[in-house]
Design a protein around this motif. Structure first.
Motif, PDB file in Angstrom:
ATOM      1  N   LYS A   1       0.846  -1.180   0.000  1.00  0.00           N
ATOM      2  CA  LYS A   1       0.000   0.000   0.000  1.00  0.00           C
ATOM      3  C   LYS A   1       0.891   1.243   0.000  1.00  0.00           C
ATOM      4  O   LYS A   1       2.044   1.186   0.470  1.00  0.00           O
ATOM      5  CB  LYS A   1      -0.886   0.016   1.246  1.00  0.00           C
ATOM      6  N   PRO A   2       0.418   2.373  -0.504  1.00  0.00           N
ATOM      7  CA  PRO A   2       1.214   3.609  -0.390  1.00  0.00           C
ATOM      8  C   PRO A   2       1.569   3.859   1.076  1.00  0.00           C
ATOM      9  O   PRO A   2       0.700   3.838   1.948  1.00  0.00           O
ATOM     10  CB  PRO A   2       0.266   4.684  -0.933  1.00  0.00           C
ATOM     11  N   GLY A   3       2.830   4.040   1.359  1.00  0.00           N
ATOM     12  CA  GLY A   3       3.268   4.213   2.740  1.00  0.00           C
ATOM     13  C   GLY A   3       3.492   2.912   3.470  1.00  0.00           C
ATOM     14  O   GLY A   3       3.857   2.908   4.649  1.00  0.00           O
ATOM     15  N   GLY A   4       3.288   1.779   2.788  1.00  0.00           N
ATOM     16  CA  GLY A   4       3.545   0.479   3.401  1.00  0.00           C
ATOM     17  C   GLY A   4       5.024   0.289   3.691  1.00  0.00           C
ATOM     18  O   GLY A   4       5.884   0.905   3.061  1.00  0.00           O
ATOM     19  N   SER A   5       5.325  -0.578   4.642  1.00  0.00           N
ATOM     20  CA  SER A   5       6.697  -0.725   5.120  1.00  0.00           C
ATOM     21  C   SER A   5       7.347  -2.001   4.622  1.00  0.00           C
ATOM     22  O   SER A   5       6.677  -3.019   4.393  1.00  0.00           O
ATOM     23  CB  SER A   5       6.713  -0.744   6.663  1.00  0.00           C
ATOM     24  N   ILE A   6       8.658  -1.946   4.471  1.00  0.00           N
ATOM     25  CA  ILE A   6       9.443  -3.138   4.179  1.00  0.00           C
ATOM     26  C   ILE A   6      10.578  -3.211   5.186  1.00  0.00           C
ATOM     27  O   ILE A   6      11.191  -2.190   5.528  1.00  0.00           O
ATOM     28  CB  ILE A   6       9.983  -3.130   2.732  1.00  0.00           C
TER      29      ILE A   6
ATOM     30  N   THR B   1      14.231   5.393   2.874  1.00  0.00           N
ATOM     31  CA  THR B   1      14.877   4.787   4.038  1.00  0.00           C
ATOM     32  C   THR B   1      14.442   5.473   5.333  1.00  0.00           C
ATOM     33  O   THR B   1      14.530   6.690   5.461  1.00  0.00           O
ATOM     34  CB  THR B   1      16.407   4.868   3.912  1.00  0.00           C
ATOM     35  N   GLU B   2      13.958   4.678   6.266  1.00  0.00           N
ATOM     36  CA  GLU B   2      13.620   5.163   7.603  1.00  0.00           C
ATOM     37  C   GLU B   2      14.758   4.882   8.580  1.00  0.00           C
ATOM     38  O   GLU B   2      15.044   5.689   9.454  1.00  0.00           O
ATOM     39  CB  GLU B   2      12.341   4.467   8.091  1.00  0.00           C
ATOM     40  N   GLN B   3      15.364   3.722   8.436  1.00  0.00           N
ATOM     41  CA  GLN B   3      16.473   3.327   9.294  1.00  0.00           C
ATOM     42  C   GLN B   3      17.408   2.430   8.501  1.00  0.00           C
ATOM     43  O   GLN B   3      16.966   1.523   7.789  1.00  0.00           O
ATOM     44  CB  GLN B   3      15.966   2.574  10.531  1.00  0.00           C
TER      45      GLN B   3
ATOM     46  N   CYS C   1      12.148   0.602   5.534  1.00  0.00           N
ATOM     47  CA  CYS C   1      11.810   1.587   4.506  1.00  0.00           C
ATOM     48  C   CYS C   1      10.308   1.677   4.364  1.00  0.00           C
ATOM     49  O   CYS C   1       9.566   0.802   4.827  1.00  0.00           O
ATOM     50  CB  CYS C   1      12.388   1.180   3.142  1.00  0.00           C
ATOM     51  N   ILE C   2       9.854   2.727   3.722  1.00  0.00           N
ATOM     52  CA  ILE C   2       8.447   2.819   3.338  1.00  0.00           C
ATOM     53  C   ILE C   2       8.371   2.962   1.829  1.00  0.00           C
ATOM     54  O   ILE C   2       9.242   3.556   1.197  1.00  0.00           O
ATOM     55  CB  ILE C   2       7.718   3.995   4.032  1.00  0.00           C
ATOM     56  N   GLY C   3       7.322   2.372   1.258  1.00  0.00           N
ATOM     57  CA  GLY C   3       7.120   2.475  -0.175  1.00  0.00           C
ATOM     58  C   GLY C   3       6.494   3.808  -0.529  1.00  0.00           C
ATOM     59  O   GLY C   3       5.530   4.240   0.100  1.00  0.00           O
ATOM     60  N   ILE C   4       7.055   4.482  -1.505  1.00  0.00           N
ATOM     61  CA  ILE C   4       6.533   5.788  -1.917  1.00  0.00           C
ATOM     62  C   ILE C   4       6.155   5.743  -3.387  1.00  0.00           C
ATOM     63  O   ILE C   4       6.661   4.939  -4.163  1.00  0.00           O
ATOM     64  CB  ILE C   4       7.548   6.919  -1.642  1.00  0.00           C
ATOM     65  N   ARG C   5       5.225   6.611  -3.769  1.00  0.00           N
ATOM     66  CA  ARG C   5       4.786   6.726  -5.161  1.00  0.00           C
ATOM     67  C   ARG C   5       5.254   8.091  -5.683  1.00  0.00           C
ATOM     68  O   ARG C   5       5.683   8.964  -4.951  1.00  0.00           O
ATOM     69  CB  ARG C   5       3.252   6.619  -5.254  1.00  0.00           C
TER      70      ARG C   5
ATOM     71  N   LEU D   1       6.171  14.685  -5.089  1.00  0.00           N
ATOM     72  CA  LEU D   1       5.634  16.023  -5.371  1.00  0.00           C
ATOM     73  C   LEU D   1       5.134  16.692  -4.085  1.00  0.00           C
ATOM     74  O   LEU D   1       5.176  17.908  -3.948  1.00  0.00           O
ATOM     75  CB  LEU D   1       4.484  15.913  -6.373  1.00  0.00           C
ATOM     76  N   LEU D   2       4.664  15.859  -3.136  1.00  0.00           N
ATOM     77  CA  LEU D   2       4.155  16.403  -1.873  1.00  0.00           C
ATOM     78  C   LEU D   2       5.271  16.580  -0.835  1.00  0.00           C
ATOM     79  O   LEU D   2       5.006  17.023   0.276  1.00  0.00           O
ATOM     80  CB  LEU D   2       3.089  15.460  -1.301  1.00  0.00           C
ATOM     81  N   GLY D   3       6.478  16.181  -1.217  1.00  0.00           N
ATOM     82  CA  GLY D   3       7.597  16.357  -0.303  1.00  0.00           C
ATOM     83  C   GLY D   3       7.631  15.344   0.820  1.00  0.00           C
ATOM     84  O   GLY D   3       8.159  15.621   1.896  1.00  0.00           O
ATOM     85  N   MET D   4       7.096  14.150   0.615  1.00  0.00           N
ATOM     86  CA  MET D   4       7.043  13.134   1.660  1.00  0.00           C
ATOM     87  C   MET D   4       8.452  12.689   2.036  1.00  0.00           C
ATOM     88  O   MET D   4       9.295  12.485   1.193  1.00  0.00           O
ATOM     89  CB  MET D   4       6.235  11.931   1.170  1.00  0.00           C
TER      90      MET D   4
END
Length: 276
Positions: A175-180, A238-240, A264-268, A273-276
């Motif tokens: 999902k958008p924002g899903g973690s790995i 990358t989160e950590q 990590c989190i998955g980004i689209r 564009l939103l600066g996530m």
């Protein structure tokens, strides 16, 4: 066929002679490199037929190291990539009553052993044979349907040139924002030093940081830079990312283990564009 075998032997002998003359490690001949790639599942099938469920320990540390796997009271869908015989799956199911796990491995024998264990329940786990390095995920795992995925000592078993496509397939399922969550062998690990030492006697080095064991299974050792670039190119933020290690004093010899620990989190594209 005889000429082909003679060519393979000549290639092997040349590589061995060159390495011996210049003090270099011996490189696995092309024929065997391709065979290890092509038949990786067969080598791991032999591994699990020999070791059954007794080789790896259950990873009860997973929920401590990656807290997102803990229950927050809402249903979650997880994906365990390269699940083996369930050493990650069963601790997850035991400790988080709200999780459903898609678990797959390219070893058919490993999946058979997993499904035969008493703790396996098809209403909480979908275990199946699948090779993420060469196949898209099945329809049972829809795009953007998975909350979190784990890659625990899995990418190291495949060729580096298969890693990016594997991560891309995982990214599509999240999902958008899903973690790995990723943990794997790191450079300078004791096992790598042993590989390097042994490769001066016999050819076991496939390429830099990538080796083959005597049973035909392979192992890649990650640097921090390699891991970060790999996951970033696949669409993860990358989160950590840290390298961890431990050691045991054995007489005057210090045996050291190193591994990469990463979340990590998955980004689209829209997230950029939103600066996530």
């Amino acid at each position: 066929r005889m000429e082909k075998k003679e060519d393979e032997k000549a290639e092997f002998d040349y590589a061995a002679a060159y390495a011996q003359a210049f003090g270099l490690t011996k490189i696995v001949p092309k024929f065997w490199r391709e065979k290890y790639d092509r038949e990786a599942n067969k080598f791991w099938n032999k591994f699990y037929k020999s070791n059954t469920t007794n080789f790896f320990k259950d990873r009860h540390w997973l929920l401590r190291e990656f807290p997102d796997f803990n229950s927050d009271g809402t249903p979650k869908v997880a994906m365990e990539v390269g699940c083996g015989v369930g050493n990650t799956v069963f601790p997850l199911l035991e400790e988080n009553p709200d999780i459903f796990v898609h678990a797959f491995d390219f070893s058919a024998h490993a999946i058979k052993l997993l499904q035969e264990q008493p703790a396996y329940a098809s209403n909480r786990c979908n275990a199946f044979v699948h090779d993420i390095s060469s196949q898209d995920l099945p329809d049972s795992i829809a795009a953007s349907s998975v909350d979190m995925a784990s890659l625990i000592f899995v990418l190291s078993a495949m060729s580096p040139d298969q890693m990016s496509s594997s991560l891309a397939r995982i990214h599509r399922a999240l999902k958008p924002g899903g973690s790995i969550f990723f943990r794997d062998y790191a450079v300078k690990d004791m096992a790598q030093k042993r590989f390097e030492s042994e490769s001066k006697v016999g050819a076991n080095k496939i390429q830099d940081n990538f080796y083959v064991r005597g049973d035909g299974t392979r192992s890649f050792f990650f640097s921090l830079d390699f891991a970060e670039v790999l996951f970033t190119k696949a669409g993860f933020k990358t989160e950590q990312l840290i390298m961890r290690g431990s050691g045991l004093a054995d007489g005057i010899v210090l045996r050291c283990w190193h591994w990469i620990h990463m979340s990590c989190i998955g980004i689209r594209w829209g997230d950029f564009l939103l600066g996530m």
